[in-house]
Design a protein around this motif. Structure first.
Motif, PDB file in Angstrom:
ATOM      1  N   MET A   1     -12.321  -1.996   3.991  1.00 40.31           N
ATOM      2  CA  MET A   1     -11.522  -2.957   3.249  1.00 40.31           C
ATOM      3  C   MET A   1     -10.369  -2.219   2.576  1.00 40.31           C
ATOM      4  N   LYS A   2      -9.235  -2.864   2.563  1.00 35.91           N
ATOM      5  CA  LYS A   2      -8.049  -2.293   1.929  1.00 35.91           C
ATOM      6  C   LYS A   2      -8.208  -2.264   0.410  1.00 35.91           C
ATOM      7  N   THR A   3      -7.404  -1.457  -0.242  1.00 34.38           N
ATOM      8  CA  THR A   3      -7.346  -1.441  -1.700  1.00 34.38           C
ATOM      9  C   THR A   3      -6.332  -2.484  -2.138  1.00 34.38           C
ATOM     10  N   PHE A   4      -6.693  -3.252  -3.141  1.00 36.65           N
ATOM     11  CA  PHE A   4      -5.821  -4.309  -3.631  1.00 36.65           C
ATOM     12  C   PHE A   4      -5.410  -4.026  -5.060  1.00 36.65           C
ATOM     13  N   GLY A   5      -4.109  -3.992  -5.275  1.00 36.76           N
ATOM     14  CA  GLY A   5      -3.593  -3.801  -6.621  1.00 36.76           C
ATOM     15  C   GLY A   5      -2.663  -2.615  -6.701  1.00 36.76           C
ATOM     16  N   GLY A   6      -2.003  -2.538  -7.850  1.00 35.34           N
ATOM     17  CA  GLY A   6      -1.049  -1.473  -8.100  1.00 35.34           C
ATOM     18  C   GLY A   6       0.213  -2.047  -8.716  1.00 35.34           C
ATOM     19  N   PRO A   7       1.301  -1.293  -8.664  1.00 35.10           N
ATOM     20  CA  PRO A   7       2.570  -1.763  -9.231  1.00 35.10           C
ATOM     21  C   PRO A   7       3.017  -3.077  -8.592  1.00 35.10           C
ATOM     22  N   VAL A   8       3.634  -3.922  -9.410  1.00 30.89           N
ATOM     23  CA  VAL A   8       4.025  -5.264  -8.977  1.00 30.89           C
ATOM     24  C   VAL A   8       5.531  -5.348  -8.757  1.00 30.89           C
ATOM     25  N   LEU A   9       5.907  -6.006  -7.659  1.00 30.16           N
ATOM     26  CA  LEU A   9       7.294  -6.373  -7.403  1.00 30.16           C
ATOM     27  C   LEU A   9       7.410  -7.871  -7.652  1.00 30.16           C
ATOM     28  N   PHE A  10       8.240  -8.263  -8.615  1.00 27.68           N
ATOM     29  CA  PHE A  10       8.439  -9.667  -8.952  1.00 27.68           C
ATOM     30  C   PHE A  10       9.658 -10.195  -8.202  1.00 27.68           C
ATOM     31  N   LEU A  11       9.450 -11.237  -7.423  1.00 30.35           N
ATOM     32  CA  LEU A  11      10.532 -11.904  -6.691  1.00 30.35           C
ATOM     33  C   LEU A  11      10.558 -13.353  -7.179  1.00 30.35           C
ATOM     34  N   ASP A  12      11.348 -13.599  -8.195  1.00 32.79           N
ATOM     35  CA  ASP A  12      11.330 -14.878  -8.898  1.00 32.79           C
ATOM     36  C   ASP A  12      12.201 -15.911  -8.182  1.00 32.79           C
ATOM     37  N   ARG A  13      11.668 -16.376  -7.043  1.00 30.10           N
ATOM     38  CA  ARG A  13      12.367 -17.386  -6.269  1.00 30.10           C
ATOM     39  C   ARG A  13      11.386 -18.077  -5.333  1.00 30.10           C
ATOM     40  N   SER A  14      11.574 -19.348  -5.109  1.00 29.59           N
ATOM     41  CA  SER A  14      10.797 -20.093  -4.113  1.00 29.59           C
ATOM     42  C   SER A  14      11.464 -19.965  -2.748  1.00 29.59           C
ATOM     43  N   ASP A  15      10.719 -20.336  -1.726  1.00 32.04           N
ATOM     44  CA  ASP A  15      11.232 -20.436  -0.360  1.00 32.04           C
ATOM     45  C   ASP A  15      11.750 -19.123   0.218  1.00 32.04           C
ATOM     46  N   ILE A  16      11.115 -18.023  -0.104  1.00 31.36           N
ATOM     47  CA  ILE A  16      11.466 -16.756   0.544  1.00 31.36           C
ATOM     48  C   ILE A  16      10.907 -16.836   1.964  1.00 31.36           C
ATOM     49  N   ASN A  17      11.813 -16.727   2.933  1.00 25.05           N
ATOM     50  CA  ASN A  17      11.411 -16.976   4.317  1.00 25.05           C
ATOM     51  C   ASN A  17      11.188 -15.682   5.101  1.00 25.05           C
ATOM     52  N   THR A  18      10.628 -15.854   6.296  1.00 22.86           N
ATOM     53  CA  THR A  18      10.266 -14.696   7.106  1.00 22.86           C
ATOM     54  C   THR A  18      11.487 -13.902   7.574  1.00 22.86           C
ATOM     55  N   VAL A  60       1.862  -4.919  -4.800  1.00 25.47           N
ATOM     56  CA  VAL A  60       1.625  -6.358  -4.919  1.00 25.47           C
ATOM     57  C   VAL A  60       2.973  -7.033  -5.086  1.00 25.47           C
ATOM     58  N   VAL A  61       3.164  -8.171  -4.427  1.00 24.98           N
ATOM     59  CA  VAL A  61       4.363  -8.991  -4.613  1.00 24.98           C
ATOM     60  C   VAL A  61       3.934 -10.274  -5.325  1.00 24.98           C
ATOM     61  N   VAL A  62       4.709 -10.660  -6.337  1.00 26.15           N
ATOM     62  CA  VAL A  62       4.495 -11.935  -7.014  1.00 26.15           C
ATOM     63  C   VAL A  62       5.759 -12.758  -6.824  1.00 26.15           C
ATOM     64  N   SER A  63       5.579 -13.984  -6.347  1.00 23.16           N
ATOM     65  CA  SER A  63       6.722 -14.837  -6.066  1.00 23.16           C
ATOM     66  C   SER A  63       6.415 -16.271  -6.482  1.00 23.16           C
ATOM     67  N   ARG A  64       7.220 -17.189  -6.013  1.00 20.70           N
ATOM     68  CA  ARG A  64       7.063 -18.605  -6.372  1.00 20.70           C
ATOM     69  C   ARG A  64       6.542 -19.407  -5.184  1.00 20.70           C
ATOM     70  N   ALA A  90       1.460 -16.141  -5.078  1.00 21.08           N
ATOM     71  CA  ALA A  90       2.501 -17.161  -5.163  1.00 21.08           C
ATOM     72  C   ALA A  90       1.860 -18.514  -5.464  1.00 21.08           C
ATOM     73  N   GLU A  91       2.704 -19.479  -5.773  1.00 20.76           N
ATOM     74  CA  GLU A  91       2.206 -20.834  -6.024  1.00 20.76           C
ATOM     75  C   GLU A  91       1.707 -21.474  -4.730  1.00 20.76           C
ATOM     76  N   SER A  92       2.390 -21.194  -3.633  1.00 23.83           N
ATOM     77  CA  SER A  92       1.976 -21.711  -2.330  1.00 23.83           C
ATOM     78  C   SER A  92       2.600 -20.846  -1.239  1.00 23.83           C
ATOM     79  N   PHE A  93       2.043 -20.975  -0.046  1.00 28.60           N
ATOM     80  CA  PHE A  93       2.497 -20.210   1.112  1.00 28.60           C
ATOM     81  C   PHE A  93       2.726 -21.142   2.289  1.00 28.60           C
ATOM     82  N   ALA A  94       3.616 -20.736   3.171  1.00 27.97           N
ATOM     83  CA  ALA A  94       3.697 -21.398   4.466  1.00 27.97           C
ATOM     84  C   ALA A  94       2.368 -21.133   5.177  1.00 27.97           C
ATOM     85  N   ARG A  95       1.833 -22.137   5.838  1.00 23.16           N
ATOM     86  CA  ARG A  95       0.493 -22.072   6.412  1.00 23.16           C
ATOM     87  C   ARG A  95       0.302 -20.891   7.363  1.00 23.16           C
TER      88      ARG A  95
END
Length: 175
Positions: A1-18, A60-64, A90-95
């Motif tokens: 299993m991967k390790t989860f956690g560490g420094p956070v990158l905040f991307l304060d925007r919705s609809d960040i696309n692929t 870790v990435v935190v977004s909207r 994030a609040e939600s993800f593309a499926r």
């Protein structure tokens, strides 16, 4: 299993696309590792530098809302994986993006907007970090001398995928 956690990158925007996560012009690369330098190259967000130190150290990435929308491609989670980012909150993800994260053994954690607003209060903290306990389904964000813990839910199957390290490892143990 991967390790989860560490420094956070905040991307304060919705609809960040692929296409912003990994531009389409790099989809011809042969290996996942070849994608590494192009992570978030086309993301336009005030104060964000795709070649900056925050991204290099982020785990870790935190977004909207609606993170990973756009084209359905595994390359978007792959570019996070090869850059040692194993969790997006994030609040939600593309499926399809969300399921590709789980299939790769990474966590796509959905939280309500109110919880995300509290987490984003740490965005200015130079020492902002997050620890994630997949088994307990909790995450703890810390920074600026403060610490907060939040609960999240994963379906039993998605949790099993993450804990196994992804779909291939899960299938190896089950079939």
């Amino acid at each position: 299993m991967k390790t989860f956690g560490g420094p956070v990158l905040f991307l304060d925007r919705s609809d960040i696309n692929t296409d912003e996560i990994i531009p389409a012009k790099y989809l011809t690369e042969i290996t996942k590792q070849d994608l590494q330098p192009y992570i978030l190259e086309d993301l336009k967000l005030e104060g964000f530098d795709p070649k900056g130190e925050k991204l290099k150290h982020a785990r870790v990435v935190v977004s909207r809302a609606n993170f990973g929308c756009g084209s359905s491609r595994e390359h978007a989670p792959w570019v996070f994986e090869v850059n040692d980012i194993t969790c997006v909150v994030a609040e939600s993800f593309a499926r399809i993006f969300r399921q590709n994260m789980f299939n790769c053994g990474m966590a796509a954690i959905e939280l309500p907007k109110a919880d995300l607003d509290q987490i984003f209060s740490h965005a200015a903290d130079a020492d902002a970090a997050m620890s994630i306990d997949i088994a307990a389904q909790t995450l703890t964000v810390s920074g600026g001398g403060k610490q907060q813990t939040f609960s999240f839910e994963l379906s039993p199957f998605d949790k099993a995928l993450v804990m196994a390290g992804g779909w291939v490892d899960y299938a190896d143990t089950k079939y």
